[in-house]
Scaffold this motif. Structure first.
Motif, PDB file in Angstrom:
ATOM      1  N   PHE A   1       5.160  -9.757   0.172  1.00 25.18           N
ATOM      2  CA  PHE A   1       5.898 -10.459   1.213  1.00 25.18           C
ATOM      3  C   PHE A   1       5.328 -10.123   2.591  1.00 25.18           C
ATOM      4  O   PHE A   1       5.116 -11.007   3.422  1.00 25.18           O
ATOM      5  N   ALA A   2       5.065  -8.857   2.827  1.00 23.37           N
ATOM      6  CA  ALA A   2       4.528  -8.422   4.113  1.00 23.37           C
ATOM      7  C   ALA A   2       3.128  -8.999   4.347  1.00 23.37           C
ATOM      8  O   ALA A   2       2.826  -9.468   5.450  1.00 23.37           O
ATOM      9  N   ILE A   3       2.289  -8.987   3.332  1.00 25.58           N
ATOM     10  CA  ILE A   3       0.944  -9.558   3.459  1.00 25.58           C
ATOM     11  C   ILE A   3       1.038 -11.050   3.750  1.00 25.58           C
ATOM     12  O   ILE A   3       0.324 -11.581   4.604  1.00 25.58           O
ATOM     13  N   GLU A   4       1.936 -11.742   3.066  1.00 22.95           N
ATOM     14  CA  GLU A   4       2.100 -13.171   3.298  1.00 22.95           C
ATOM     15  C   GLU A   4       2.568 -13.459   4.725  1.00 22.95           C
ATOM     16  O   GLU A   4       2.145 -14.442   5.338  1.00 22.95           O
ATOM     17  N   LYS A   5       3.426 -12.591   5.288  1.00 20.75           N
ATOM     18  CA  LYS A   5       3.854 -12.754   6.684  1.00 20.75           C
ATOM     19  C   LYS A   5       2.657 -12.620   7.627  1.00 20.75           C
ATOM     20  O   LYS A   5       2.519 -13.380   8.585  1.00 20.75           O
ATOM     21  N   LEU A   6       1.793 -11.645   7.356  1.00 22.62           N
ATOM     22  CA  LEU A   6       0.609 -11.457   8.195  1.00 22.62           C
ATOM     23  C   LEU A   6      -0.337 -12.649   8.075  1.00 22.62           C
ATOM     24  O   LEU A   6      -0.855 -13.144   9.078  1.00 22.62           O
ATOM     25  N   VAL A   7      -0.550 -13.131   6.854  1.00 20.55           N
ATOM     26  CA  VAL A   7      -1.450 -14.265   6.629  1.00 20.55           C
ATOM     27  C   VAL A   7      -0.892 -15.518   7.305  1.00 20.55           C
ATOM     28  O   VAL A   7      -1.605 -16.216   8.023  1.00 20.55           O
ATOM     29  N   SER A   8       0.400 -15.796   7.110  1.00 16.41           N
ATOM     30  CA  SER A   8       0.989 -17.010   7.684  1.00 16.41           C
ATOM     31  C   SER A   8       1.058 -16.954   9.207  1.00 16.41           C
ATOM     32  O   SER A   8       1.112 -17.992   9.858  1.00 16.41           O
ATOM     33  N   SER A   9       1.040 -15.771   9.770  1.00 14.90           N
ATOM     34  CA  SER A   9       1.071 -15.611  11.235  1.00 14.90           C
ATOM     35  C   SER A   9      -0.323 -15.456  11.824  1.00 14.90           C
ATOM     36  O   SER A   9      -0.470 -15.166  13.009  1.00 14.90           O
ATOM     37  N   ASP A  10      -1.339 -15.618  10.969  1.00 13.42           N
ATOM     38  CA  ASP A  10      -2.737 -15.504  11.392  1.00 13.42           C
ATOM     39  C   ASP A  10      -3.026 -14.140  12.020  1.00 13.42           C
ATOM     40  O   ASP A  10      -3.717 -14.032  13.033  1.00 13.42           O
ATOM     41  N   LYS A  11      -2.474 -13.091  11.425  1.00 13.59           N
ATOM     42  CA  LYS A  11      -2.681 -11.721  11.905  1.00 13.59           C
ATOM     43  C   LYS A  11      -3.387 -10.866  10.855  1.00 13.59           C
ATOM     44  O   LYS A  11      -3.249  -9.652  10.825  1.00 13.59           O
ATOM     45  N   LEU A  12      -4.143 -11.506  10.007  1.00  9.82           N
ATOM     46  CA  LEU A  12      -4.827 -10.808   8.930  1.00  9.82           C
ATOM     47  C   LEU A  12      -5.794  -9.748   9.445  1.00  9.82           C
ATOM     48  O   LEU A  12      -5.985  -8.715   8.816  1.00  9.82           O
ATOM     49  N   GLU A  13      -6.375  -9.954  10.627  1.00  9.35           N
ATOM     50  CA  GLU A  13      -7.335  -8.993  11.162  1.00  9.35           C
ATOM     51  C   GLU A  13      -6.702  -7.618  11.364  1.00  9.35           C
ATOM     52  O   GLU A  13      -7.377  -6.601  11.230  1.00  9.35           O
ATOM     53  N   LEU A  14      -5.400  -7.566  11.659  1.00 12.48           N
ATOM     54  CA  LEU A  14      -4.730  -6.268  11.814  1.00 12.48           C
ATOM     55  C   LEU A  14      -4.734  -5.501  10.502  1.00 12.48           C
ATOM     56  O   LEU A  14      -4.913  -4.289  10.477  1.00 12.48           O
ATOM     57  N   LEU A  15      -4.536  -6.220   9.423  1.00 11.81           N
ATOM     58  CA  LEU A  15      -4.522  -5.589   8.104  1.00 11.81           C
ATOM     59  C   LEU A  15      -5.924  -5.164   7.697  1.00 11.81           C
ATOM     60  O   LEU A  15      -6.120  -4.091   7.137  1.00 11.81           O
ATOM     61  N   LEU A  16      -6.897  -5.977   8.003  1.00  8.04           N
ATOM     62  CA  LEU A  16      -8.270  -5.659   7.618  1.00  8.04           C
ATOM     63  C   LEU A  16      -8.823  -4.477   8.396  1.00  8.04           C
ATOM     64  O   LEU A  16      -9.683  -3.756   7.910  1.00  8.04           O
ATOM     65  N   LYS A  17      -8.335  -4.251   9.621  1.00  8.30           N
ATOM     66  CA  LYS A  17      -8.781  -3.113  10.433  1.00  8.30           C
ATOM     67  C   LYS A  17      -8.152  -1.801   9.966  1.00  8.30           C
ATOM     68  O   LYS A  17      -8.684  -0.743  10.227  1.00  8.30           O
ATOM     69  N   LYS A  18      -7.019  -1.889   9.307  1.00  6.96           N
ATOM     70  CA  LYS A  18      -6.291  -0.687   8.901  1.00  6.96           C
ATOM     71  C   LYS A  18      -7.082   0.055   7.832  1.00  6.96           C
ATOM     72  O   LYS A  18      -7.524  -0.520   6.857  1.00  6.96           O
ATOM     73  N   ARG A  19      -7.227   1.325   8.027  1.00  5.40           N
ATOM     74  CA  ARG A  19      -7.936   2.162   7.053  1.00  5.40           C
ATOM     75  C   ARG A  19      -6.937   3.071   6.372  1.00  5.40           C
ATOM     76  O   ARG A  19      -6.029   3.590   7.003  1.00  5.40           O
ATOM     77  N   THR A  20      -7.145   3.249   5.098  1.00  6.81           N
ATOM     78  CA  THR A  20      -6.283   4.159   4.354  1.00  6.81           C
ATOM     79  C   THR A  20      -6.776   5.572   4.599  1.00  6.81           C
ATOM     80  O   THR A  20      -7.946   5.872   4.486  1.00  6.81           O
ATOM     81  N   SER A  21      -5.861   6.463   4.965  1.00  3.60           N
ATOM     82  CA  SER A  21      -6.246   7.847   5.221  1.00  3.60           C
ATOM     83  C   SER A  21      -5.471   8.773   4.300  1.00  3.60           C
ATOM     84  O   SER A  21      -4.553   8.365   3.614  1.00  3.60           O
ATOM     85  N   ASN A  22      -5.875  10.024   4.287  1.00  8.05           N
ATOM     86  CA  ASN A  22      -5.210  11.056   3.491  1.00  8.05           C
ATOM     87  C   ASN A  22      -5.249  10.771   1.994  1.00  8.05           C
ATOM     88  O   ASN A  22      -4.343  11.131   1.267  1.00  8.05           O
ATOM     89  N   ASP A  23      -6.276  10.104   1.544  1.00  7.95           N
ATOM     90  CA  ASP A  23      -6.432   9.830   0.118  1.00  7.95           C
ATOM     91  C   ASP A  23      -7.774  10.376  -0.356  1.00  7.95           C
ATOM     92  O   ASP A  23      -8.717  10.491   0.411  1.00  7.95           O
ATOM     93  N   SER A  24      -7.838  10.663  -1.642  1.00  2.00           N
ATOM     94  CA  SER A  24      -9.132  11.030  -2.202  1.00  2.00           C
ATOM     95  C   SER A  24      -9.999   9.771  -2.206  1.00  2.00           C
ATOM     96  O   SER A  24      -9.500   8.659  -2.111  1.00  2.00           O
ATOM     97  N   LYS A  25     -11.296   9.962  -2.322  1.00  2.00           N
ATOM     98  CA  LYS A  25     -12.217   8.829  -2.257  1.00  2.00           C
ATOM     99  C   LYS A  25     -11.939   7.796  -3.348  1.00  2.00           C
ATOM    100  O   LYS A  25     -11.893   6.603  -3.088  1.00  2.00           O
ATOM    101  N   GLU A  26     -11.730   8.244  -4.578  1.00  2.00           N
ATOM    102  CA  GLU A  26     -11.464   7.314  -5.690  1.00  2.00           C
ATOM    103  C   GLU A  26     -10.198   6.514  -5.451  1.00  2.00           C
ATOM    104  O   GLU A  26     -10.151   5.315  -5.673  1.00  2.00           O
TER     105      GLU A  26
END
Length: 112
Positions: free
Chosen positions: A56-81
């Protein structure tokens, strides 16, 4: 706070708590979207596992043409795999949301 509580209830397998927080989070995502607070939606996505709320949240970003915000977000505090797996799943979810929205050109047909 929603993210921390969600992660706690999910790890404790307390589905009643997860259900209540999911309902609350759906409302927050809708509110954030209507207020133009798309960065808050992206922050929430980072703390939520794969779920209807995440879709639902991803669809809100896509429909609002804000996908670039999601694509810039990096996952942190995770192992590489785990990071590679999360990014792969996120890409699948984004592509599915774009397809449901009619695709970038509206044709819905992809060539690869």
């Amino acid at each position: 706070v929603i993210i921390l509580a969600y992660q706690y209830y999910e790890s404790a397998h307390a589905m009643n708590g997860v259900d209540v927080l999911t309902t609350l989070a759906f409302g927050r995502v809708a509110s954030y979207s209507s207020l133009g607070e798309f960065k808050a939606i992206v922050r929430m996505l980072n703390g939520i596992g794969e779920s209807k709320l995440r879709q639902f949240a991803i669809e809100k970003l896509v429909s609002s043409d804000k996908l670039e915000l999601l694509l810039k977000k990096r996952t942190s505090n995770d192992s590489k795999e785990r990071t590679v797996s999360r990014r792969r799943n996120l890409k699948r979810e984004i592509l599915a949301a774009i397809q449901r929205a009619g695709g970038p050109s509206g044709s819905g047909s992809g060539s690869g």
